[in-house]
Design a protein around this motif. Structure first.
Motif, PDB file in Angstrom:
ATOM      1  N   SER A 164       0.822  -1.027  -0.101  1.00 44.95           N
ATOM      2  CA  SER A 164      -0.101   0.055   0.137  1.00 44.95           C
ATOM      3  C   SER A 164       1.043   1.333   0.244  1.00 44.95           C
ATOM      4  O   SER A 164       1.078   1.943   1.079  1.00 44.95           O
ATOM      5  CB  SER A 164      -1.101  -0.051   1.133  1.00 44.95           C
ATOM      6  N   MET A 173      -6.408   2.978   2.219  1.00 43.94           N
ATOM      7  CA  MET A 173      -7.885   3.005   2.509  1.00 43.94           C
ATOM      8  C   MET A 173      -8.583   1.817   1.805  1.00 43.94           C
ATOM      9  O   MET A 173      -9.373   1.195   2.470  1.00 43.94           O
ATOM     10  CB  MET A 173      -8.420   4.372   2.221  1.00 43.94           C
ATOM     11  N   ALA A 174      -8.647   1.733   0.564  1.00 46.18           N
ATOM     12  CA  ALA A 174      -9.427   1.088  -0.250  1.00 46.18           C
ATOM     13  C   ALA A 174      -8.955  -0.453  -0.109  1.00 46.18           C
ATOM     14  O   ALA A 174      -9.949  -1.489   0.006  1.00 46.18           O
ATOM     15  CB  ALA A 174      -9.187   1.256  -1.915  1.00 46.18           C
ATOM     16  N   ASN A 234      -8.630  -0.936   4.502  1.00 46.17           N
ATOM     17  CA  ASN A 234      -9.593  -0.288   5.487  1.00 46.17           C
ATOM     18  C   ASN A 234      -9.042   0.627   6.254  1.00 46.17           C
ATOM     19  O   ASN A 234      -9.458   0.619   7.275  1.00 46.17           O
ATOM     20  CB  ASN A 234     -10.408  -1.480   5.921  1.00 46.17           C
ATOM     21  N   ASP A 249      -8.838   3.959   7.848  1.00 45.84           N
ATOM     22  CA  ASP A 249      -9.628   4.934   8.064  1.00 45.84           C
ATOM     23  C   ASP A 249      -9.132   6.366   7.569  1.00 45.84           C
ATOM     24  O   ASP A 249      -7.959   6.704   8.053  1.00 45.84           O
ATOM     25  CB  ASP A 249      -9.955   5.115   9.632  1.00 45.84           C
ATOM     26  N   ARG A 250     -10.035   6.921   6.691  1.00 47.41           N
ATOM     27  CA  ARG A 250      -9.285   8.286   6.197  1.00 47.41           C
ATOM     28  C   ARG A 250      -9.131   9.424   7.326  1.00 47.41           C
ATOM     29  O   ARG A 250      -7.879   9.844   7.222  1.00 47.41           O
ATOM     30  CB  ARG A 250     -10.422   8.628   5.222  1.00 47.41           C
ATOM     31  N   GLN A 269      -3.994  -0.388  11.951  1.00 47.26           N
ATOM     32  CA  GLN A 269      -4.919  -0.504  11.112  1.00 47.26           C
ATOM     33  C   GLN A 269      -4.751  -1.557   9.689  1.00 47.26           C
ATOM     34  O   GLN A 269      -5.270  -2.016   9.494  1.00 47.26           O
ATOM     35  CB  GLN A 269      -5.619   0.930  10.585  1.00 47.26           C
ATOM     36  N   GLY A 328      -6.068  -4.815   8.877  1.00 50.76           N
ATOM     37  CA  GLY A 328      -6.608  -4.740   7.677  1.00 50.76           C
ATOM     38  C   GLY A 328      -6.440  -6.022   6.690  1.00 50.76           C
ATOM     39  O   GLY A 328      -6.878  -6.712   6.114  1.00 50.76           O
ATOM     40  N   GLU A 345      -7.229  -9.534   7.831  1.00 49.19           N
ATOM     41  CA  GLU A 345      -8.762  -9.755   7.698  1.00 49.19           C
ATOM     42  C   GLU A 345      -9.003 -10.025   5.966  1.00 49.19           C
ATOM     43  O   GLU A 345      -9.702 -10.883   5.790  1.00 49.19           O
ATOM     44  CB  GLU A 345      -9.762  -8.328   8.082  1.00 49.19           C
ATOM     45  N   GLN A 346      -8.291  -9.078   5.353  1.00 55.66           N
ATOM     46  CA  GLN A 346      -8.504  -9.106   3.853  1.00 55.66           C
ATOM     47  C   GLN A 346      -7.835 -10.502   3.343  1.00 55.66           C
ATOM     48  O   GLN A 346      -8.680 -11.263   2.367  1.00 55.66           O
ATOM     49  CB  GLN A 346      -7.885  -7.943   3.336  1.00 55.66           C
TER      50      GLN A 346
END
Lengths: 419, 419
Positions: free
Chosen positions: B307, B314-315, B318, B320-321, B337, B341, B344-345
């Motif tokens: 990322s 974010m996309a 996940n 948070d913005r 996060q 993220g 989980e993904q």
């Protein structure tokens, strides 16, 4: 008279035991190349008076600039200065200015002087001090006989660098500087050193500039080196030879000097104002890693998905389950779906994907270790996969690294052909 | 008769121009030390027949084992084999088995052979082939005269290492070995070589086994080397010293010999039957790349998300913005996060994330270059971030590589503490 030629003599048993890497030789070699001083030999010997004497005998017979590193410290193992004085039958004498500075430096840092330290204030009679701006031990600049110059440096790299920059480089420039010396390196991917050499064989006999091939981690290179009185003349000598080589070797040449495949790809993307995302299986993130070696790569590289498992290929890249089952993860069609998938998921202009078998296990007769597919999805959503075959004997890491380079090269070549 | 003594002769103009670091000399020096073969000289000369001849004259007069690197390639610059044959007045002869293997290797990979390649099949009459398991050019093992043995290796380090391990080391062991000689290397992360050496200073005077510290690309190591008549005796000599060192150095020691941080992490995951996914920002895929260097890593490594941009964080993860806007991408909470993220993904048991500033640009006074957060999310969904600070002067690539090693080390240490 001997022809001008430098020799590096590194003194230190730790080098012979392999405990440290001889980075000093590389540094001095680079610096000599920059100054245009020819350099023909490097020798390493241990902290042994007889072998240092023997190395000096050989060096003095064939070179007229001897640059030593190591053996200037305060311990009984540090023999360089004494060995050089003995070799030229010259007495050592204490230099008060060195001894004063050693005392000052120890006082500043609260260290305790030992009688050993006084040894570092000795230099052969007639030698000049090669000032050490950062450490206690200076070196010498000495011409013990006509046609022979000796410079001594400590083995600590940070001290050597400062002494070279501040003292030795200007001194050597003034003494030997004749015009300018310059090299240009042409970088290749996708062609073996031997095939490249065969193409430009006729240039290897040139004298000024010279052309020489070499390979570095599987990447073939050609080096053009010229010497002249001015920078302009040097460039004028190199230019036509470079043009001829480029004409002959065509799109195999991906860049020059400090370029890398990832910096060239980055330059293309920056110029086009486009972005890239990657989907990697067998390289496990290696393509992203190499792309982001380039500072500022966030301008065009958005990121990627490392889809090592099939579940991740399906869940994160929308690779079709049936396609996976029918064609296997290492197939052109899965590579294509991965490239499209990552482009869509990350909303990039371009997508590059890699799927393959890096080994040592996992190969079959139809899909051997070394089989790799790279796919590129373009801004219009068109996608095409290319099949690559590496020799299984190269081993897992070589195959992975070569795959990353090949993927970057395939991307680059699209623009060579258009342009 | 000359006393047993080895000499390393590296042949290659690129070394004299400072274009590559002479890591081969260090490798061979280490290997000779392990075998207990005395080694007194190293010489470097360019691709020049006269100077190679001269270097051979000197080496043959003072050493009885000459080990050369470089100059075995297919180009006209590659002169080593020919120069050695000439020096000993011995004709070259083509070895059909070598030529066959070169043709096979080219056929496998679809490359085109050039007439140049055939040169690599030549060896002096009477010399044995030093098999090259990974490249086209083999070396030679030759005793051109009593009391002198010559081994030649290509300059490509990966080929040299394999040839040494598989052929040269057992050969030299059999020829010169007196009893058995064995080394064990303890590997460290998170402690400087000097600090490590200070902890075990009292062991450096031991004679059998010997203990020696060395550093390799920032990783401190200790080598314990013993010599005895049988393998059992050697192991019995090493064991108590290793135990004492492990007691003193504790959790800093992550493994031995051929272990790597990623193989140790992989072993932990395999034993626990758990899976891992990674989310990387500044390392750009480097953590995934290192994890997948280990063959068989697909058993526990599912993949990851690179990322590099905030949009991807974010996309795809996940993140948070609002958190991103408030704390910035390089923050403990964003790292946490990201780790949650990716876990989980990708539906993994564990998630490791990295976000930081590798430089050279992008640093601020509050968030300087070298600031990195690593977060680990565990199977229960608990997550914690650790802040790392590297010196900006280390440079982008050092910071990125050290970050990857630190992330693996942090994961490993969780289990040292539990276990």
């Amino acid at each position: 008279m001997k022809k001008l030629g430098a020799e590096i003599l590194c003194i230190g048993t730790e080098l012979l035991l392999g405990e440290i890497l001889n980075s000093n030789s590389q540094y001095i070699a680079q610096q000599l190349a920059i100054l245009g001083i020819p350099h023909f030999y490097q020798t390493v010997v241990g902290d042994n008076p007889d072998r240092i004497h023997q190395a000096l005998t050989i060096a003095a017979s064939r070179s007229n600039l001897i640059i030593t590193t190591g053996g200037l410290g305060p311990t009984p193992d540090d023999l360089t200065t004494e060995a050089i004085a003995n070799f030229f039958d010259t007495p050592l004498e204490e230099r008060p200015e060195i001894w004063q500075r050693i005392q000052q430096m120890y006082a500043q840092t609260g260290r305790t002087l030992t009688p050993n330290n006084r040894k570092q204030a000795l230099l052969p009679k007639g030698a000049d001090i090669l000032t050490n701006p950062v450490g206690t031990a200076p070196g010498m600049i000495w011409e013990p006989q006509p046609d022979l110059l000796i410079l001594t440096f400590p083995g600590v790299p940070s001290e050597l660098y400062e002494m070279w920059d501040q003292v030795a480089s200007p001194f050597l420039q003034a003494k030997y500087g004749q015009g300018t010396f310059h090299s240009r390196v042409l970088l290749y991917w996708g062609i073996a050193e031997s095939a490249l050499a065969a193409k430009v064989n006729h240039l290897f006999d040139l004298q000024n500039p010279t052309v020489a091939p070499y390979a570095n981690y599987g990447q073939a290179r050609l080096r053009i080196t010229a010497r002249a009185n001015t920078q302009e003349e040097v460039i004028a000598l190199i230019a036509p030879v470079e043009a001829e080589i480029r004409e002959i070797t065509g799109e195999f040449c991906y860049g020059t000097d400090d370029d890398s495949l990832s910096s060239v790809v980055g330059q293309i993307l920056k110029e086009r104002g486009e972005t890239l995302a990657v989907a990697e299986s067998c390289t496990g993130g290696g393509l992203g890693e190499v792309l982001t070696e380039v500072a500022g790569s966030s301008r065009y590289f958005l990121g990627g998905i490392i889809s090592y498992s099939n579940e991740v290929k399906m869940a994160m890249l929308n690779v079709d389950r049936q396609t996976l089952e029918q064609h296997g993860a290492v197939s052109a069609i899965v590579a294509e779906q991965m490239a499209i998938g990552v482009k869509e998921q990350l909303k990039s202009d371009w997508g590059i994907s890699i799927t393959g078998i890096a080994g040592p296990d996992g190969g079959t007769t139809t899909k051997p270790v070394g089989l790799v597919y790279v796919a590129i999805a373009d801004p219009e959503g068109k996608v095409a996969a290319i099949e690559l075959k590496f020799s299984p004997s190269r081993g897992r890491n070589w195959i992975r690294k070569a795959t990353v380079s090949s993927a970057l090269d395939l991307f680059r070549k699209r623009f060579v052909m258009i342009g």
